[in-house]
Design a protein around this motif. Structure first.
Motif, PDB file in Angstrom:
ATOM      1  N   ILE A 152     -11.203  15.230   2.120  1.00  0.00           N
ATOM      2  CA  ILE A 152     -11.763  14.148   2.933  1.00  0.00           C
ATOM      3  C   ILE A 152     -13.228  14.437   3.257  1.00  0.00           C
ATOM      4  O   ILE A 152     -14.070  13.529   3.236  1.00  0.00           O
ATOM      5  CB  ILE A 152     -10.937  13.964   4.225  1.00  0.00           C
ATOM      6  N   LEU A 153     -13.547  15.691   3.543  1.00  0.00           N
ATOM      7  CA  LEU A 153     -14.929  16.062   3.839  1.00  0.00           C
ATOM      8  C   LEU A 153     -15.854  15.689   2.685  1.00  0.00           C
ATOM      9  O   LEU A 153     -16.963  15.184   2.896  1.00  0.00           O
ATOM     10  CB  LEU A 153     -15.021  17.568   4.120  1.00  0.00           C
ATOM     11  N   LYS A 154     -15.395  15.911   1.460  1.00  0.00           N
ATOM     12  CA  LYS A 154     -16.253  15.661   0.293  1.00  0.00           C
ATOM     13  C   LYS A 154     -16.231  14.199  -0.153  1.00  0.00           C
ATOM     14  O   LYS A 154     -17.280  13.604  -0.407  1.00  0.00           O
ATOM     15  CB  LYS A 154     -15.807  16.565  -0.867  1.00  0.00           C
ATOM     16  N   GLY A 155     -15.034  13.622  -0.282  1.00  0.00           N
ATOM     17  CA  GLY A 155     -14.943  12.269  -0.836  1.00  0.00           C
ATOM     18  C   GLY A 155     -14.183  11.275   0.009  1.00  0.00           C
ATOM     19  O   GLY A 155     -13.929  10.145  -0.427  1.00  0.00           O
ATOM     20  N   GLY A 156     -13.775  11.675   1.203  1.00  0.00           N
ATOM     21  CA  GLY A 156     -13.085  10.770   2.096  1.00  0.00           C
ATOM     22  C   GLY A 156     -11.650  10.473   1.663  1.00  0.00           C
ATOM     23  O   GLY A 156     -11.120  11.050   0.716  1.00  0.00           O
ATOM     24  N   ILE A 157     -11.057   9.542   2.387  1.00  0.00           N
ATOM     25  CA  ILE A 157      -9.691   9.125   2.062  1.00  0.00           C
ATOM     26  C   ILE A 157      -9.623   8.517   0.662  1.00  0.00           C
ATOM     27  O   ILE A 157      -8.595   8.603  -0.014  1.00  0.00           O
ATOM     28  CB  ILE A 157      -9.186   8.122   3.119  1.00  0.00           C
ATOM     29  N   LEU A 158     -10.728   7.922   0.219  1.00  0.00           N
ATOM     30  CA  LEU A 158     -10.764   7.335  -1.124  1.00  0.00           C
ATOM     31  C   LEU A 158     -10.629   8.387  -2.222  1.00  0.00           C
ATOM     32  O   LEU A 158     -10.277   8.056  -3.356  1.00  0.00           O
ATOM     33  CB  LEU A 158     -12.068   6.554  -1.321  1.00  0.00           C
ATOM     34  N   LEU A 159     -10.916   9.641  -1.901  1.00  0.00           N
ATOM     35  CA  LEU A 159     -10.694  10.733  -2.853  1.00  0.00           C
ATOM     36  C   LEU A 159      -9.302  11.322  -2.685  1.00  0.00           C
ATOM     37  O   LEU A 159      -8.624  11.635  -3.668  1.00  0.00           O
ATOM     38  CB  LEU A 159     -11.745  11.823  -2.654  1.00  0.00           C
ATOM     39  N   LEU A 160      -8.854  11.461  -1.442  1.00  0.00           N
ATOM     40  CA  LEU A 160      -7.562  12.097  -1.169  1.00  0.00           C
ATOM     41  C   LEU A 160      -6.388  11.263  -1.672  1.00  0.00           C
ATOM     42  O   LEU A 160      -5.468  11.804  -2.304  1.00  0.00           O
ATOM     43  CB  LEU A 160      -7.423  12.339   0.334  1.00  0.00           C
ATOM     44  N   ILE A 161      -6.396   9.967  -1.406  1.00  0.00           N
ATOM     45  CA  ILE A 161      -5.238   9.127  -1.732  1.00  0.00           C
ATOM     46  C   ILE A 161      -4.933   9.093  -3.232  1.00  0.00           C
ATOM     47  O   ILE A 161      -3.788   9.341  -3.631  1.00  0.00           O
ATOM     48  CB  ILE A 161      -5.417   7.706  -1.156  1.00  0.00           C
ATOM     49  N   PRO A 162      -5.906   8.786  -4.111  1.00  0.00           N
ATOM     50  CA  PRO A 162      -5.563   8.809  -5.542  1.00  0.00           C
ATOM     51  C   PRO A 162      -5.151  10.194  -6.038  1.00  0.00           C
ATOM     52  O   PRO A 162      -4.302  10.307  -6.932  1.00  0.00           O
ATOM     53  CB  PRO A 162      -6.853   8.334  -6.225  1.00  0.00           C
ATOM     54  N   TYR A 163      -5.737  11.247  -5.448  1.00  0.00           N
ATOM     55  CA  TYR A 163      -5.353  12.614  -5.811  1.00  0.00           C
ATOM     56  C   TYR A 163      -3.868  12.846  -5.510  1.00  0.00           C
ATOM     57  O   TYR A 163      -3.117  13.357  -6.363  1.00  0.00           O
ATOM     58  CB  TYR A 163      -6.220  13.601  -5.034  1.00  0.00           C
ATOM     59  N   LEU A 164      -3.434  12.454  -4.315  1.00  0.00           N
ATOM     60  CA  LEU A 164      -2.028  12.611  -3.946  1.00  0.00           C
ATOM     61  C   LEU A 164      -1.114  11.739  -4.796  1.00  0.00           C
ATOM     62  O   LEU A 164      -0.026  12.171  -5.204  1.00  0.00           O
ATOM     63  CB  LEU A 164      -1.841  12.272  -2.466  1.00  0.00           C
TER      64      LEU A 164
END
Length: 417
Positions: free
Chosen positions: A331-343
């Motif tokens: 989240i620090l680096k790419g926000g929720i927009l990075l975390l959600i697709p990763y998960l």
């Protein structure tokens, strides 16, 4: 078979597989160079090894043909994930960290490379690539033994080092994790290994490595190491229960015989006793929550993003570029927009690897992805190392329908079990 993916004449066929082998070797070499630099205080030799491995890896990666293993919405999710990764990297380049330069980004395994390693999914023949990792992992066991022997004093003389104020105990404590980190690929492939001598050596080294973790109180690394080794021990106990009972029985009896187990731990594992229920995350997490606004939660702060964490340093304006909690780091680096697709990518891969195949080896690979999801709380940072390469290669394997339909016998033939 996967070999049919490679088109062209025999020369191109041979080049493809040799380049895959050298590419994976380069990643392993980068990790070894980083360990050498860490042990020897940013050694120029370690940096040179890393630089050579980066050159080899990128040269070989861009010479390959690529295949997107995802179907339907998962393909869109993966492409969206890559777009966010690219956007995050560009933001980091435009707003770099103070006193950082190109070399700083190249040599840090968890900065730029955490956004490049997902491209491993695009490499053709992921199953064969995993076979190459299994071959390279056999060289990691003697390297791990060498590390333990040459750093034996720092790993096991905990009480003496704590009494000597000249040592940086935090650095030494982190170094105690290196043997178990080196062992992760070895442990992953143990259920696919027939060599009994190699298995025995791996188990002995694992015991030594976990003792070092317990002595230094490295709780999350200890749990992660045991989780990776769990399928091997389960299989060993199921098939050789008498031998397992003869080994584990005396250990269990000895522990039970310690009437006051808490006293035993306090006397022999002092650091672990002090840390076993210590909350080492909440302070930095609270600092993180205070410093992030809604825009940061959505888009992050870029590859070079930092947050103010007074609890982690004496200076109340200290900026940290890393937070130990894995999902918060994303989240620090790419926000929720990075975390959600990763998960979504990892969870979907676990689902397909467990429920859309009857192959026990594919399920073992899916289990490794599942561990990485669990480990997102205490750690779970990906970067330029073999465990991260294995993670994204495992994703490609679980997402490829033709591989999921392989039989156990096919896998045993490919891995030569």
């Amino acid at each position: 078979m996967e070999q049919n993916i490679v088109l062209g004449n025999k020369r191109k066929f041979v080049f493809h597989f040799l380049s895959s082998l050298f590419f994976i070797s380069a990643i392993s070499l980068f990790e070894i160079g980083g360990i050498y630099s860490f042990i020897n205080d940013k050694s120029k030799i370690g940096a040179f090894i890393q630089l050579i491995s980066i050159f080899i890896a990128f040269l070989l990666f861009w010479r390959k043909k690529y295949i997107i293993p995802f179907d339907g919405m998962m393909r869109i999710t993966y492409i969206f994930f890559l777009v966010i990764c690219t956007f995050t990297v560009i933001r980091g380049i435009c707003d770099p960290l103070p006193n950082w330069n190109l070399w700083s980004y190249l040599f840090n395994p968890f900065m730029l490379y955490m956004f490049l390693i997902p491209l491993v999914v695009l490499l053709p023949t992921p199953l064969v690539n995993l076979v190459y990792v299994s071959k390279i992992s056999k060289f990691l066991l003697p390297f791990c033994i060498f590390y333990i022997v040459t750093n034996f004093y720092e790993l096991f003389s905990v009480q003496e080092l704590m009494a000597m104020r000249s040592y940086d105990l935090m650095i030494i404590g982190q170094r105690s994790q290196i043997p178990s980190q080196i062992l992760l690929p070895v442990l992953f492939f143990l259920p696919m290994t027939k060599n009994k001598v190699y298995k025995l050596a791996a188990v002995i080294v694992l015991i030594i490595a976990t003792i070092a973790l317990l002595l230094w109180g490295r709780r999350s690394c200890f749990v992660c190491t045991l989780l990776v080794a769990l399928p091997f021990f389960y299989n060993m106990i199921r098939m050789h229960w008498k031998l397992s009972l003869s080994i584990l029985g005396p250990i269990i009896i000895y522990l039970v015989a310690q009437c006051d187990l808490e006293y035993f731990v306090q006397e022999n594992l002092e650091v672990l006793y002090e840390r076993y229920d210590a909350d080492t995350r909440s302070d930095t997490e609270r600092d993180f929550y205070k410093d992030m606004d809604w825009n940061d939660w959505l888009l992050g702060r870029g590859m070079s993003g930092t947050y103010k964490s007074p609890s982690a340093a004496a200076d109340d304006v200290a900026n940290r570029s890393l937070i130990e909690t894995g999902y918060l780091h994303l989240i620090l680096k790419g926000g929720i927009l990075l975390l959600i697709p990763y998960l979504i990518i990892l969870i979907n891969s676990v689902y397909k690897g467990f429920f859309q195949t009857k192959n026990k080896y594919i399920r073992l690979i899916a289990y490794y992805i599942f561990i990485n999801i669990l480990f997102l709380y205490p750690g779970g940072h990906t970067g330029m190392n073999l465990p991260s390469f294995m993670l994204w290669t495992s994703v490609a394997i679980c997402q490829t329908r033709s591989i999921r339909h392989l039989t156990d016998e096919d896998m045993e033939c490919i891995f030569k079990i």
